[in-house]
Design a protein around this motif. Structure first.
Motif, PDB file in Angstrom:
ATOM      1  N   GLN A 117      43.175  37.867  42.356  1.00  0.00           N
ATOM      2  CA  GLN A 117      43.083  38.919  41.350  1.00  0.00           C
ATOM      3  C   GLN A 117      42.219  38.477  40.175  1.00  0.00           C
ATOM      4  O   GLN A 117      41.466  39.264  39.595  1.00  0.00           O
ATOM      5  CB  GLN A 117      44.477  39.310  40.867  1.00  0.00           C
ATOM      6  N   LEU A 118      42.306  37.209  39.829  1.00  0.00           N
ATOM      7  CA  LEU A 118      41.486  36.666  38.751  1.00  0.00           C
ATOM      8  C   LEU A 118      39.996  36.769  39.093  1.00  0.00           C
ATOM      9  O   LEU A 118      39.174  37.168  38.261  1.00  0.00           O
ATOM     10  CB  LEU A 118      41.883  35.211  38.497  1.00  0.00           C
ATOM     11  N   LEU A 119      39.642  36.429  40.337  1.00  0.00           N
ATOM     12  CA  LEU A 119      38.246  36.507  40.758  1.00  0.00           C
ATOM     13  C   LEU A 119      37.759  37.954  40.828  1.00  0.00           C
ATOM     14  O   LEU A 119      36.612  38.257  40.469  1.00  0.00           O
ATOM     15  CB  LEU A 119      38.081  35.816  42.123  1.00  0.00           C
ATOM     16  N   LYS A 120      38.617  38.855  41.300  1.00  0.00           N
ATOM     17  CA  LYS A 120      38.227  40.270  41.364  1.00  0.00           C
ATOM     18  C   LYS A 120      37.987  40.844  39.968  1.00  0.00           C
ATOM     19  O   LYS A 120      37.058  41.626  39.752  1.00  0.00           O
ATOM     20  CB  LYS A 120      39.298  41.063  42.099  1.00  0.00           C
ATOM     21  N   ASN A 121      38.836  40.469  39.016  1.00  0.00           N
ATOM     22  CA  ASN A 121      38.632  40.945  37.644  1.00  0.00           C
ATOM     23  C   ASN A 121      37.306  40.461  37.079  1.00  0.00           C
ATOM     24  O   ASN A 121      36.616  41.201  36.366  1.00  0.00           O
ATOM     25  CB  ASN A 121      39.784  40.470  36.756  1.00  0.00           C
ATOM     26  N   TYR A 122      36.955  39.226  37.380  1.00  0.00           N
ATOM     27  CA  TYR A 122      35.685  38.693  36.870  1.00  0.00           C
ATOM     28  C   TYR A 122      34.504  39.455  37.476  1.00  0.00           C
ATOM     29  O   TYR A 122      33.540  39.779  36.769  1.00  0.00           O
ATOM     30  CB  TYR A 122      35.584  37.203  37.205  1.00  0.00           C
ATOM     31  N   CYS A 123      34.570  39.733  38.781  1.00  0.00           N
ATOM     32  CA  CYS A 123      33.489  40.491  39.419  1.00  0.00           C
ATOM     33  C   CYS A 123      33.367  41.889  38.799  1.00  0.00           C
ATOM     34  O   CYS A 123      32.260  42.377  38.548  1.00  0.00           O
ATOM     35  CB  CYS A 123      33.739  40.609  40.918  1.00  0.00           C
ATOM     36  N   ARG A 124      34.494  42.523  38.559  1.00  0.00           N
ATOM     37  CA  ARG A 124      34.458  43.883  38.021  1.00  0.00           C
ATOM     38  C   ARG A 124      33.946  43.895  36.583  1.00  0.00           C
ATOM     39  O   ARG A 124      33.119  44.736  36.204  1.00  0.00           O
ATOM     40  CB  ARG A 124      35.858  44.490  38.099  1.00  0.00           C
ATOM     41  N   ASN A 125      34.409  42.954  35.771  1.00  0.00           N
ATOM     42  CA  ASN A 125      33.987  42.941  34.363  1.00  0.00           C
ATOM     43  C   ASN A 125      32.532  42.530  34.207  1.00  0.00           C
ATOM     44  O   ASN A 125      31.867  42.948  33.261  1.00  0.00           O
ATOM     45  CB  ASN A 125      34.884  41.998  33.559  1.00  0.00           C
ATOM     46  N   GLN A 126      32.033  41.679  35.116  1.00  0.00           N
ATOM     47  CA  GLN A 126      30.629  41.283  35.057  1.00  0.00           C
ATOM     48  C   GLN A 126      29.721  42.240  35.823  1.00  0.00           C
ATOM     49  O   GLN A 126      28.512  42.037  35.868  1.00  0.00           O
ATOM     50  CB  GLN A 126      30.462  39.865  35.634  1.00  0.00           C
ATOM     51  N   LYS A 127      30.328  43.247  36.462  1.00  0.00           N
ATOM     52  CA  LYS A 127      29.592  44.260  37.221  1.00  0.00           C
ATOM     53  C   LYS A 127      28.731  43.627  38.297  1.00  0.00           C
ATOM     54  O   LYS A 127      27.542  43.924  38.457  1.00  0.00           O
ATOM     55  CB  LYS A 127      28.735  45.104  36.277  1.00  0.00           C
ATOM     56  N   MET A 128      29.361  42.723  39.058  1.00  0.00           N
ATOM     57  CA  MET A 128      28.665  42.069  40.165  1.00  0.00           C
ATOM     58  C   MET A 128      28.758  42.958  41.403  1.00  0.00           C
ATOM     59  O   MET A 128      29.849  43.238  41.891  1.00  0.00           O
ATOM     60  CB  MET A 128      29.281  40.696  40.460  1.00  0.00           C
ATOM     61  N   LYS A 129      27.608  43.381  41.914  1.00  0.00           N
ATOM     62  CA  LYS A 129      27.593  44.230  43.088  1.00  0.00           C
ATOM     63  C   LYS A 129      27.519  43.407  44.371  1.00  0.00           C
ATOM     64  O   LYS A 129      27.847  43.902  45.444  1.00  0.00           O
ATOM     65  CB  LYS A 129      26.411  45.201  43.018  1.00  0.00           C
ATOM     66  N   THR A 130      27.030  42.206  44.269  1.00  0.00           N
ATOM     67  CA  THR A 130      26.930  41.347  45.448  1.00  0.00           C
ATOM     68  C   THR A 130      28.151  40.435  45.521  1.00  0.00           C
ATOM     69  O   THR A 130      29.018  40.459  44.664  1.00  0.00           O
ATOM     70  CB  THR A 130      25.650  40.504  45.381  1.00  0.00           C
ATOM     71  N   ALA A 131      28.183  39.599  46.572  1.00  0.00           N
ATOM     72  CA  ALA A 131      29.313  38.702  46.766  1.00  0.00           C
ATOM     73  C   ALA A 131      29.300  37.603  45.719  1.00  0.00           C
ATOM     74  O   ALA A 131      28.241  37.119  45.303  1.00  0.00           O
ATOM     75  CB  ALA A 131      29.263  38.089  48.165  1.00  0.00           C
ATOM     76  N   ILE A 132      30.470  37.197  45.300  1.00  0.00           N
ATOM     77  CA  ILE A 132      30.618  36.116  44.336  1.00  0.00           C
ATOM     78  C   ILE A 132      30.806  34.807  45.092  1.00  0.00           C
ATOM     79  O   ILE A 132      31.496  34.745  46.120  1.00  0.00           O
ATOM     80  CB  ILE A 132      31.818  36.381  43.395  1.00  0.00           C
ATOM     81  N   THR A 133      30.176  33.754  44.608  1.00  0.00           N
ATOM     82  CA  THR A 133      30.283  32.426  45.223  1.00  0.00           C
ATOM     83  C   THR A 133      31.184  31.561  44.357  1.00  0.00           C
ATOM     84  O   THR A 133      30.935  31.401  43.164  1.00  0.00           O
ATOM     85  CB  THR A 133      28.895  31.776  45.361  1.00  0.00           C
TER      86      THR A 133
END
Length: 488
Positions: free
Chosen positions: A252-268
Motif C-alpha cells: 500500500q505504501l508503494l501504491k500511494n507513492y506511485c499515485r501521488n507521483q503520478k507514475m504511469k509506468t511500472a515502479i522499480t
C-alpha cells in the motif's frame, strides 16, 4: 503280430492340406537361398570404420616419427657445424659471433622481466587480499540496483536496527540522479518484544518511512501464506506461525507513492541491506513464490536479480552490502552474520563478545551446562555436551565456537536492543524529510491499522526471555570512490 493275428500297418499317406504347407515352406526357403546367393555374387566387403581410423593413425604416427628424426638429424648436423666453426675461430684467435651474444642477452632480459612480473603480482595479491575481487563485484551490483530503482527498501534486523543500518546507502541514494526515496523495513519483527518494536518504529519513523515486517518461513516452492489485517487481529499467536505479516502495509505504501507521483509506468523497487537480514526472503514473501535463492549463510545472492511482482511493481534483489573489514569490527560483523562463520580463523573472539553481552545464567540454561568462568571453559563444556571431540578425546573448541555463533545468528539466543536518545538538533534535521516524504507515501493512512495487525501479536517485554543489549554502531561500507558512478 498280436496273439497270433496279423496287425494292419499304418498308412504313410499325407493329407493334401499338410502337403501343400510343406511345399510352400520349401518354396520360400529356396527363394531365400537364391536371394542370398545373388547378394553374395555382387557383394564387395568394405573396410570397417575402426580399421580405417587405425590405418590413418598409423600413417600419422609414421609421418610424425619421420619429421622428428629429420629434425633431430638436422639439429645434430647444425651443432657439428657450429662446433667446427667455433673451434676454427678459437684457433685463429677471433671472438664469438655478436649475434649469439645478443640472443643470450635477450634471453636474460626476458627471464628477469618474468621474475619481476611474478614477484609484483604476488605482492599485489598479498596486499589486496583474496576477497577484493568479490567485494568489487558485489559493490558494482549494488550500484546497479541503486541506479535503476525509484524506491530503495533498506532491510533492517529488528533485533539491532542501527547495527544493521548503513548510512552510506542513504548517502549514495541521495547523491544519485533522479527522484529516489528510501523506505526502511524492520524485518524479523517476531524476534523482539512488543514494547521494543514500538520504540524502534517510533524512533525510525522520525527519520524515514518504516514498515514492520515478518517474512514467510515456509519451505514449499509456491503458495506461500500471507496474513491480512483482519486475519492477523483474530489470533494473537499469528506471529509464531510461518505466514507473512506486513506485506499489505508495504504494498500500500508503494501504491500511494506511485499515485501521488503520478507514475504511469511500472515502479522499480530495489531491496538492499547487509547479508542475512532477509532481502531475498522479503521478495519471496511479496511474490508468494520462491523466485530468489535464500540461505542462512551470507553471500547466497551473487548478482542483481530482477523479479516482476505484477505489471506495476518490479523488484530488484541486491547482494549483501560489503562492509569495511577491519580488525576492530570483525567480531561485531560476525555477530551480525555478515561474514561466513566457517571461514573465520579465530571464532573464539566473537564468542567472547557474546559472553560479555549475554548473562551467564542465560547461556547455561540454553546449553545445559554448569557455571563457567571464562570463554575457554565455556567452549570446553559446550563441546563436551555437543560431542565435538577430536582424535584421542581432545576437545574441539573451534567447532564449539562455531556452534555458538550459528545459534546466535539464527535467534536461538534471543536478544534485542533499544533505541538511543535522540538529540534536539537531529529532530530539526529530519523534520523536513518526514513531512515531505510522509505526504508522498501517505504514511498516516497506511500505518493506521498496523499496530493492531502486526505489533499486537508480539509477546510483551515482561513475558519474554530476551537479553537486552546496547545498540551497535552502524558498520560502514568498504567504498571505493572511483566506483561511485551513476549512469546518465
Amino acid at each position: 503280430m498280436v496273439n497270433g493275428q496279423k496287425t494292419k500297418s499304418k498308412s504313410k499317406r499325407v493329407s493334401m492340406r499338410k502337403k501343400s504347407k510343406i511345399l510352400k515352406k520349401v518354396k520360400l526357403h529356396c527363394e531365400k537361398k537364391a536371394k542370398e546367393a545373388r547378394k553374395m555374387a555382387h557383394y564387395k566387403p568394405k573396410p570397417s570404420k575402426g580399421d580405417d581410423q587405425e590405418a590413418r593413425h598409423e600413417e600419422q604416427v609414421a609421418a610424425m616419427e619421420a619429421r622428428r628424426s629429420r629434425a633431430i638429424e638436422t639439429y645434430e648436423q647444425n651443432q657439428v657445424v657450429k662446433k667446427e666453426r667455433a673451434a676454427a675461430k678459437r684457433k685463429m684467435g677471433l671472438p664469438d659471433d655478436e649475434g649469439d651474444a645478443d640472443i643470450r642477452q635477450l634471453a636474460s632480459n626476458a627471464s628477469r622481466r618474468n621474475s619481476e612480473f611474478d614477484m609484483s603480482k604476488k605482492q599485489k595479491v598479498e596486499s589486496v587480499g583474496p576477497q577484493e575481487h568479490s567485494r568489487r563485484q558485489f559493490y558494482k551490483e549494488f550500484m546497479k540496483v541503486v541506479d535503476a530503482s525509484d524506491v530503495i527498501i533498506q532491510v533492517l534486523d529488528a533485533r539491532d536496527p542501527l547495527g544493521s543500518r548503513c548510512v552510506d546507502v542513504e548517502r549514495m541514494v541521495n547523491k544519485a540522479r533522479g527522484l529516489k526515496r528510501i523506505v526502511l523495513l524492520l524485518n524479523k519483527i517476531d524476534l523482539v518484544p512488543r514494547e521494543v518494536a514500538e520504540q524502534w518504529l517510533k524512533y525510525l519513523r522520525e527519520e524515514l518511512p518504516t514498515v514492520a515486517f515478518k517474512c514467510n518461513t515456509q519451505q514449499q516452492r509456491t503458495n506461500l501464506g500471507r496474513k491480512s489485517f483482519a486475519k492477523a487481529t483474530e489470533n494473537v499467536d499469528v506471529l509464531q506461525g510461518s505466514d507473512t505479516l506486513g506485506a499489505e502495509t508495504l504494498l500500500q505504501l508503494l501504491k500511494n507513492y506511485c499515485r501521488n507521483q503520478k507514475m504511469k509506468t511500472a515502479i522499480t523497487v530495489g531491496v538492499v541491506g547487509f547479508p542475512n537480514v532477509g532481502k531475498s526472503s522479503l521478495i519471496n514473501s511479496l511474490k508468494r513464490t520462491r523466485v530468489a535463492s535464500v540461505g542462512s549463510t551470507p553471500g547466497v545472492t551473487k548478482a542483481m536479480q530482477e523479479i516482476h511482482l505484477d505489471k506495476n511493481v518490479k523488484l530488484l534483489d541486491c547482494p549483501g552490502i560489503v562492509f569495511a573489514a577491519s580488525g576492530d569490527n570483525e567480531a561485531s560483523a560476525t555477530l551480525r552474520n555478515c561474514t561466513k562463520i566457517e571461514k573465520l580463523e579465530d571464532p573464539a573472539t566473537p564468542v567472547k563478545e557474546i559472553l560479555r553481552l549475554c548473562p551467564a545464567e542465560k547461556l547455561t540454561s540454553i546449553y545445559k551446562i554448569d557455571n563457567f568462568s571464562n570463554v575457554d571453559e565455556f567452549l570446553m563444556k559446550v563441546a563436551m555436551v555437543r560431542g565435538k571431540l577430536k582424535k584421542g578425546g581432545v576437545v574441539d573448541s573451534q567447532a564449539a565456537a562455531r556452534i555458538v555463533l550459528h545459534d546466535w545468528n539464527e535467534g536461538k539466543i534471543p536478544y534485542f536492543t533499544t533505541p538511543p536518545l535522540r538529540e534536539v538538533s537531529e529532530h530539526t534535521e529530519f523534520g523536513a524529510i518526514v513531512s515531505e516524504w510522509g505526504k508522498e507515501f501517505d504514511v498516516d493512512a497506511v500505518f493506521k491499522d498496523e499496530a493492531n495487525a502486526v505489533i499486537a501479536g508480539l509477546p510483551s517485554l515482561a513475558d519474554s526471555s530476551h537479553v537486552q543489549m546496547n545498540s551497535s554502531a552502524p558498520l560502514t561500507m568498504d567504498v571505493d570512490e572511483s566506483l561511485v558512478q551513476f549512469s546518465n
